[in-house]
Scaffold this motif. Structure first.
Motif, PDB file in Angstrom:
ATOM      1  N   THR A 173      15.141  10.916  31.247  1.00 38.70           N
ATOM      2  CA  THR A 173      14.635  10.169  30.318  1.00 38.70           C
ATOM      3  C   THR A 173      14.844   8.869  30.968  1.00 38.70           C
ATOM      4  O   THR A 173      15.172   8.420  31.876  1.00 38.70           O
ATOM      5  N   MET A 174      13.853   7.999  30.223  1.00 40.64           N
ATOM      6  CA  MET A 174      13.707   6.562  30.622  1.00 40.64           C
ATOM      7  C   MET A 174      14.983   5.829  30.392  1.00 40.64           C
ATOM      8  O   MET A 174      15.424   4.866  31.379  1.00 40.64           O
ATOM      9  N   GLU A 175      15.920   6.392  29.510  1.00 41.62           N
ATOM     10  CA  GLU A 175      17.281   5.600  29.359  1.00 41.62           C
ATOM     11  C   GLU A 175      18.160   5.959  30.482  1.00 41.62           C
ATOM     12  O   GLU A 175      18.885   5.103  31.221  1.00 41.62           O
ATOM     13  N   GLY A 176      17.920   7.300  31.124  1.00 41.88           N
ATOM     14  CA  GLY A 176      18.921   7.611  32.094  1.00 41.88           C
ATOM     15  C   GLY A 176      18.392   7.004  33.484  1.00 41.88           C
ATOM     16  O   GLY A 176      19.286   6.600  34.093  1.00 41.88           O
ATOM     17  N   ILE A 177      17.273   6.695  33.612  1.00 42.18           N
ATOM     18  CA  ILE A 177      16.649   5.990  34.606  1.00 42.18           C
ATOM     19  C   ILE A 177      17.221   4.549  34.899  1.00 42.18           C
ATOM     20  O   ILE A 177      17.849   4.100  35.742  1.00 42.18           O
ATOM     21  N   ILE A 178      17.108   3.802  33.654  1.00 47.14           N
ATOM     22  CA  ILE A 178      17.643   2.279  33.701  1.00 47.14           C
ATOM     23  C   ILE A 178      19.009   2.345  33.555  1.00 47.14           C
ATOM     24  O   ILE A 178      19.445   1.403  34.411  1.00 47.14           O
ATOM     25  N   LYS A 179      19.712   3.306  33.034  1.00 48.12           N
ATOM     26  CA  LYS A 179      20.933   3.346  33.276  1.00 48.12           C
ATOM     27  C   LYS A 179      21.705   3.379  34.685  1.00 48.12           C
ATOM     28  O   LYS A 179      22.599   2.543  35.235  1.00 48.12           O
ATOM     29  N   HIS A 180      20.758   4.279  35.602  1.00 52.84           N
ATOM     30  CA  HIS A 180      21.427   4.328  37.051  1.00 52.84           C
ATOM     31  C   HIS A 180      20.728   3.445  37.947  1.00 52.84           C
ATOM     32  O   HIS A 180      20.713   3.486  39.230  1.00 52.84           O
ATOM     33  N   LEU A 181      19.911   2.276  37.602  1.00 55.91           N
ATOM     34  CA  LEU A 181      19.389   1.365  38.570  1.00 55.91           C
ATOM     35  C   LEU A 181      19.921   0.660  39.274  1.00 55.91           C
ATOM     36  O   LEU A 181      19.727   0.383  40.515  1.00 55.91           O
ATOM     37  N   PRO A 182      21.157   0.227  38.925  1.00 60.19           N
ATOM     38  CA  PRO A 182      22.181  -0.448  39.945  1.00 60.19           C
ATOM     39  C   PRO A 182      22.553   0.212  41.329  1.00 60.19           C
ATOM     40  O   PRO A 182      22.908  -0.403  42.088  1.00 60.19           O
ATOM     41  N   VAL A 183      22.547   1.516  41.130  1.00 64.10           N
ATOM     42  CA  VAL A 183      22.737   2.378  42.486  1.00 64.10           C
ATOM     43  C   VAL A 183      21.626   3.216  42.843  1.00 64.10           C
ATOM     44  O   VAL A 183      21.599   3.882  43.804  1.00 64.10           O
ATOM     45  N   LEU A 184      20.406   2.564  42.528  1.00 59.97           N
ATOM     46  CA  LEU A 184      19.115   3.433  43.032  1.00 59.97           C
ATOM     47  C   LEU A 184      18.337   2.370  43.808  1.00 59.97           C
ATOM     48  O   LEU A 184      18.366   1.087  43.595  1.00 59.97           O
ATOM     49  N   ARG A 185      17.569   2.889  44.820  1.00 57.56           N
ATOM     50  CA  ARG A 185      16.698   2.072  45.585  1.00 57.56           C
ATOM     51  C   ARG A 185      15.435   1.275  44.726  1.00 57.56           C
ATOM     52  O   ARG A 185      15.227   1.488  43.803  1.00 57.56           O
ATOM     53  N   ALA A 186      15.200   0.215  45.247  1.00 60.12           N
ATOM     54  CA  ALA A 186      14.171  -0.599  44.625  1.00 60.12           C
ATOM     55  C   ALA A 186      12.830  -0.082  44.478  1.00 60.12           C
ATOM     56  O   ALA A 186      12.072  -0.305  43.493  1.00 60.12           O
ATOM     57  N   SER A 187      12.343   0.942  45.299  1.00 61.72           N
ATOM     58  CA  SER A 187      11.118   1.669  45.125  1.00 61.72           C
ATOM     59  C   SER A 187      11.287   2.975  44.704  1.00 61.72           C
ATOM     60  O   SER A 187      12.033   3.861  45.548  1.00 61.72           O
ATOM     61  N   LEU A 188      10.823   3.388  43.638  1.00 62.57           N
ATOM     62  CA  LEU A 188      11.103   4.925  43.188  1.00 62.57           C
ATOM     63  C   LEU A 188       9.767   5.533  42.627  1.00 62.57           C
ATOM     64  O   LEU A 188       8.791   4.711  42.417  1.00 62.57           O
ATOM     65  N   GLY A 189       9.817   6.779  42.446  1.00 62.12           N
ATOM     66  CA  GLY A 189       8.784   7.560  42.188  1.00 62.12           C
ATOM     67  C   GLY A 189       9.023   8.565  41.020  1.00 62.12           C
ATOM     68  O   GLY A 189      10.241   9.126  40.985  1.00 62.12           O
ATOM     69  N   ILE A 190       8.380   8.467  39.881  1.00 62.29           N
ATOM     70  CA  ILE A 190       8.480   9.385  38.763  1.00 62.29           C
ATOM     71  C   ILE A 190       7.356  10.671  38.998  1.00 62.29           C
ATOM     72  O   ILE A 190       6.158  10.320  38.658  1.00 62.29           O
ATOM     73  N   MET A 191       7.904  11.670  39.661  1.00 64.05           N
ATOM     74  CA  MET A 191       6.846  12.704  39.915  1.00 64.05           C
ATOM     75  C   MET A 191       7.473  14.181  39.329  1.00 64.05           C
ATOM     76  O   MET A 191       8.490  14.335  39.592  1.00 64.05           O
TER      77      MET A 191
END
Length: 488
Positions: A173-191
């Motif tokens: 979910t979009m909420e799940g993605i944003i929640k984990h942004l602090p520990v994700l790399r700066a460049s991501l793919g939604i595939m």
């Protein structure tokens, strides 16, 4: 009084409720330049439509490029990120084509994992020690507040968890993605090759829909992503880049492409959308060029190499980008300017893009983004886009603009026609009897309002899918108002 005899009826060939959508134009594969070889190889191996394969290749390339450069457009600096939406039937080999195109991305993720596991173990130890010391310091806070503050200052900030090695997000979910942004790399793919789950699941329920659409739009724009939660406070994440390729079946795509809110929010215009003509039934070769897999491997190595280059991070940030800008050389600017003017004129009343103005208004930006991706793939050190590359990008952008017109015309269907289409599907797939009445259709059909049901049945009669048969028996009773179902 005897019930009236059923009125005689004549069966005629039904007339389509919705006009047939014309076939897609051939994909301009020559315009892919440095991505052509990989696209042709994947199409050879899978026998999937070239447009489908090109979408997966473009998405992989955009994901690899977006952390290295932004791009100059006629409207200012933009990410080179691309959002693609490919509509294809089940059995079209979407998953196989996407897996081949994404091999370099997956290989890169695999290369990150060993170091991540080591860093995570170290973080777990450091955090446990830090947490224990903080607890001990706070336990004595009442005795000497000044000493406590000094001890906390000496303890230092809480250790940061290492960035996770995953850069591809599936059906989160979009909420799940944003929640984990602090520990994700700066460049991501939604595939995802299950686009119906993303565009028709939890994220698109009524209470989440507007937020999901707005978040996806912000991801494409490269805007800051904000998270507001009563328990967690407010957080804002800048400098993130997202590319996306959503492969979706026609039934799920129709709802999304006709979604007034998605159109009104401008999200549909941010996707390079296509619905290639199916190859199912014509995939008879069953073999492919022996060099095709070598070309796929070469593309995977190229993508992994791009992803392995240091990302253009903001000073002092570990997952916030501040990329340098690919500029347009004079020839590229001239090509893009001429294209933008032509597209603008085509949006006027009676113009080719009159019914797809939202997408057409972004077509020049799409072309600039595509040109940026092609440039970086060809030369990761490049700082300018050439006229030749922009001409290729314009050709690709025009293909997607024409697809937007074709799909928009098919998606814009009046509500009463949509009702009739739903009723037709129900009658032909779920209703077993030869006759139907408005009352029974309202009780058991796709919607429960009798007048709405009657209007749908009347339209089906007008188009030859039903023939008036008043007095016919339906569900064991003779009905004053009834129709015979035409099944062939």
């Amino acid at each position: 009084m005897n019930a009236p005899e059923p009125e005689p009826f004549v069966l005629e060939a039904p007339q389509p409720l919705i006009r047939e959508m014309p076939d897609a134009e051939p994909y301009p594969i020559d315009a892919l330049g440095p991505l052509r070889s990989a696209t042709e190889a994947i199409a050879s191996i899978t026998e999937a439509p070239p447009a489908l394969c090109a979408g997966s290749v473009l998405a992989a390339a955009a994901l690899a490029a977006q952390g290295l450069r932004d791009v100059e457009t006629l409207g200012g600096t933009r990410p080179v990120s691309l959002f693609l939406l490919t509509v294809a039937e089940s059995g079209e080999r979407k998953s196989t084509a996407d897996k081949l195109a994404m091999k370099g991305v997956r290989d890169f993720e695999g290369s990150l994992r060993p170091d991540y596991y080591v860093a995570r173990d170290g973080y777990d130890r450091d955090h446990a020690i830090w947490d224990k010391r903080k607890t001990a310091i706070l336990r004595g806070a009442d005795g000497d507040p000044a000493a406590t503050r000094a001890d906390l200052l000496e303890l230092g900030p809480e250790p940061e968890a290492p960035l996770r090695p995953s850069i591809v997000i599936g059906s989160a979910t979009m909420e799940g993605i944003i929640k984990h942004l602090p520990v994700l790399r700066a460049s991501l793919g939604i595939m995802t090759d299950e686009g119906g789950l993303l565009l028709g699941g939890h994220s698109m329920k009524s209470e989440n829909r507007l937020n999901t659409l707005a978040t996806l739009a912000a991801m494409w724009d490269g805007s800051s992503l904000d998270r507001w939660r009563a328990g967690d406070g407010v957080a804002s994440y800048a400098g993130r880049r997202f590319s996306s390729h959503i492969l979706i079946q026609p039934s799920a795509a129709e709802d999304f492409l006709s979604d007034d809110l998605a159109y009104g929010q401008g999200l549909l215009a941010r996707f390079l959308t296509c619905r290639p003509t199916s190859n199912i039934g014509h995939r008879l070769r069953l073999t492919h060029d022996a060099d095709a897999m070598k070309k796929v491997e070469a593309f995977a190595v190229q993508i992994e190499g791009l992803l392995s280059r240091p990302m253009a991070l903001a000073d002092g940030r570990r997952n916030e980008l501040a990329p340098p800008v690919l500029t347009l050389d004079p020839d590229a600017r001239a090509v893009l300017t001429d294209f933008a003017r032509a597209v603008e004129k085509a949006q006027a009343q009676g113009g080719v893009y009159e019914d797809a103005r939202a997408f057409a208004s972004k077509t020049a930006e799409h072309a600039a983004r595509i040109a940026g991706v092609l440039t970086i793939v060809y030369d990761p050190e490049a700082m300018t886009i050439t006229g030749e590359t922009m001409a290729r990008a314009v050709t690709l952008a025009m293909f997607y603009a024409d697809e937007a017109v074709r799909l928009q015309n098919a998606a814009v269907v009046p509500a009463h026609v949509q009702d009739a289409e739903r009723m037709k599907r129900w009658l032909l797939t779920s209703w077993q009897e030869d006759f139907i009445s408005a009352g029974i259709a309202a009780q058991r059909g796709p919607f429960k309002l009798t007048e709405r049901t009657r209007k749908a049945l009347k339209l089906l009669e007008d188009h030859g899918y039903l023939v008036a048969a008043n007095g016919a028996e339906v569900d064991g009773k003779k009905r004053k108002e009834a129709w015979k179902v035409v099944r062939s």
